[in-house]
Design an enzyme around this catalytic site. Structure first.
Site, PDB file in Angstrom:
ATOM      1  N   GLU A   7     -11.898  27.926  15.231  1.00  0.00           N
ATOM      2  CA  GLU A   7     -11.536  29.302  14.843  1.00  0.00           C
ATOM      3  C   GLU A   7     -10.380  29.362  13.858  1.00  0.00           C
ATOM      4  OE1 GLU A   7     -11.210  32.047  18.103  1.00  0.00           O
ATOM      5  OE2 GLU A   7     -13.312  31.788  18.652  1.00  0.00           O
ATOM      6  N   GLU A  31     -18.952  28.811  21.704  1.00  0.00           N
ATOM      7  CA  GLU A  31     -18.301  29.714  22.666  1.00  0.00           C
ATOM      8  C   GLU A  31     -19.082  31.016  22.699  1.00  0.00           C
ATOM      9  OE1 GLU A  31     -14.033  30.410  22.408  1.00  0.00           O
ATOM     10  OE2 GLU A  31     -13.719  28.343  21.753  1.00  0.00           O
TER      11      GLU A  31
HETATM   12  C1  BGP Z   1     -11.524  32.018  21.433  1.00  0.00           C
HETATM   13  C2  BGP Z   1     -10.788  30.715  21.572  1.00  0.00           C
HETATM   14  C3  BGP Z   1     -10.721  30.169  22.963  1.00  0.00           C
HETATM   15  C4  BGP Z   1     -10.701  31.185  24.059  1.00  0.00           C
HETATM   16  C5  BGP Z   1     -11.616  32.366  23.808  1.00  0.00           C
HETATM   17  C6  BGP Z   1     -11.439  33.513  24.764  1.00  0.00           C
HETATM   18  O1  BGP Z   1     -10.929  32.739  20.399  1.00  0.00           O
HETATM   19  O2  BGP Z   1     -11.375  29.730  20.768  1.00  0.00           O
HETATM   20  O3  BGP Z   1      -9.670  29.247  22.990  1.00  0.00           O
HETATM   21  O4  BGP Z   1      -9.431  31.504  24.451  1.00  0.00           O
HETATM   22  O5  BGP Z   1     -11.481  32.878  22.508  1.00  0.00           O
HETATM   23  O6  BGP Z   1     -10.342  34.279  24.380  1.00  0.00           O
HETATM   24  P1  BGP Z   1      -9.277  34.824  25.395  1.00  0.00           P
HETATM   25  O7  BGP Z   1      -8.712  33.624  26.070  1.00  0.00           O
HETATM   26  O8  BGP Z   1      -8.272  35.546  24.564  1.00  0.00           O
HETATM   27  O9  BGP Z   1      -9.995  35.725  26.306  1.00  0.00           O
END
Ligand code: BGP
Length: 471
Positions: free
Chosen positions: A165, A369
């Site tokens: 990301e 993800e």
């Molecule tokens: C993405 C990241 C992850 C993870 C996910 C969920 O942006 O790559 O590392 O954290 O989001 O986000 P959050 O933890 O803010 O709910």
């Protein structure tokens, strides 16, 4: 498009799930590990730090066994740069190499394909102190780090992801803890950092192909279809602006080796276009990523904005848009439901996103993800009835199959997250895993692993290769 008959998921489809080092491993200062920017980041009040998280570092055998029980074909995790090179460059920490060797071997013993993210938000703090990504030396540091990774693990790790990301680090760095506090909305600095990351990524992809001809490597941004708030041409233009700034800037550079023209004109307008040194554009060209990995949580909706005033990022995070004066402004999509944490849920948007990326780049895709952050409750007899998570994932898997039927070359699906971990900015109460970790923000309790209802559901999905999505 309605299909009478759906294409099945490919036979060797990589069903799995994801984590990242600083969110799951803990052991933040053990066995020679150096500090990363995440270890020194400030945490919003009442949310956990990243010191212990799910303590995967000490539980990995138990956890991998559970992944195998679910039937994982793949596990996407990140390597902590600071375990391998505590200062970002220089001396290699053998204990860090040993940990990942053990993890990789453990996965392979269950025929689980390791998918490795080289860098997931956790830049070594020693490099940050020297300017981090603003310093061109970090490009060489990343190239050197990637060389160590390919040398150490390239014989067994076939799938590599460069930078997780990168687009979110540039757009929402303050939320993700990846940007220091030395300037508010430091656009000029950020887009220069972005340029350096693009160069670092290009060098790593070329190195990978040269050193490990049997490996495959690709970028791993967060990509979302962008909707216009109405059919007004001005809103449609705003959506196109935001899509170039949020999505295509990153993928055009990674795949075509050039800057997206709308994104470039936006950076010029904002006075934040990066300085490009002689030879930089040659480095960006000819990287030939083997695939695109991307993270998807939801779509975003924007409207036109014709103001000249200040931007407002105060309510923004990875899935909540903001206002860029004169370019676009975030809008709510009233057609969509929201998670308990305010993120919109849009499975059809997932199919749209798959199709958009496929049409633009015509490369194999893997989802690294996708998932639902929610408060989970442990009920009687250690049961966790996370039907809401099953519902979210089921709808996205359905849309993935529709995308495949539309012609998208999707070869894997690794939702977030394999096991509960600490959210980037909302603590461990925001849970994503198939496996519950018994702890809360301040009390580590016994860190016991408990299988959620979604664990059993996903096991069935995998064993039926995506045919049985029923509970
Ligand atoms: C993405 C990241 C992850 C993870 C996910 C969920 O942006 O790559 O590392 O954290 O989001 O986000 P959050 O933890 O803010 O709910």
């Amino acid at each position: 498009m309605y299909h009478e008959k759906l294409k099945p998921f490919p036979k060797d489809f990589l069903w799995g799930a994801s984590t990242s080092a600083y969110q799951v491993e803990g052991a933040y200062n053990e066995d020679g590990k150096g500090l990363s920017v995440q270890d020194v980041a400030k945490h919003p009040e009442g949310t956990s730090d990243f010191n212990v998280t799910s303590d995967f570092y000490h539980h990995y055998k138990e956890d991998v066994k559970l992944f195998a029980e679910m039937g994982f074909k793949a596990f996407r995790f990140s390597i902590a740069w600071t375990r391998i090179l505590p200062n970002g460059t220089g001396e290699i920490n053998q204990k860090g190499i040993d940990f990942y060797n053990n993890l990789i071997n453990e996965l392979l013993s269950y025929n689980i394909e390791p998918i490795v993210t080289m860098y997931h938000f956790d830049l070594p703090y020693e490099l940050e102190k020297k300017g981090g990504w603003s310093n061109r030396e970090t490009i060489d540091a990343f190239e050197n780090y990637s060389k160590v990774l390919f040398e150490s693990f390239g014989d067994r790790v076939k799938y590599w992801l460069t930078i997780n990301e990168q687009n979110m680090m540039i757009l929402f760095g303050a939320v993700l803890g990846t940007v220091g506090e030395d300037g508010q909305d430091p656009a000029k600095k950020l887009y220069q950092q972005n340029h350096h990351m693009l160069l670092a990524q290009a060098k790593a992809m070329k190195l990978c192909h040269a050193m490990c001809p049997n490996c495959k490597i690709g970028p791993a941004p967060n990509i979302s279809s962008i909707y216009p708030a109405t059919s007004k041409p001005e809103d449609i233009l705003a959506a196109s602006n935001f899509s170039s700034i949020r999505n295509w800037l990153y993928l055009d550079a990674a795949v075509f080796g050039r800057y997206n023209s709308v994104a470039w004109s936006y950076m010029e307008k904002r006075g934040c276009a990066p300085i490009i040194e002689a030879g930089d554009m040659d480095i960006l060209k000819g990287t030939n990523p083997d695939f695109i990995a991307f993270n998807y949580y939801s779509t975003m909706t924007v409207a036109a904005n014709n103001e000249t005033g200040a931007n407002d990022k105060s309510k923004a995070d990875q899935q909540r848009a903001f206002k860029e004066a004169g370019v676009f402004e975030g809008a709510a999509n009233t057609n969509l439901e929201k998670t308990q944490f305010g993120w919109e849920i849009d499975p059809i948007g997932f199919r749209n996103t798959l199709r958009e990326i496929n049409e633009r780049y015509n490369l194999p895709l893997i989802v690294t993800e996708n998932g639902l952050g929610a408060y989970d409750t442990v009920e009687e007899n250690d049961t966790i009835n996370d039907d809401y998570r099953i519902d979210y994932l089921r709808k996205h898997v359905e849309q993935a199959q529709l995308g495949i039927t539309d012609g998208v070359k999707l070869f894997g699906y690794c939702p977030w997250s394999a096991i509960d971990l600490v959210s980037t900015h909302e603590g461990c109460k925001k849970r994503y895993g198939f496996i519950y970790v018994n702890r809360d923000e301040s009390d580590l309790k016994d860190l016991r692993r408990i299988k959620k209802k979604s664990f059993y559901w996903y096991k069935k999905v995998i064993s039926s290769n995506g045919e049985d999505l029923a509970e």
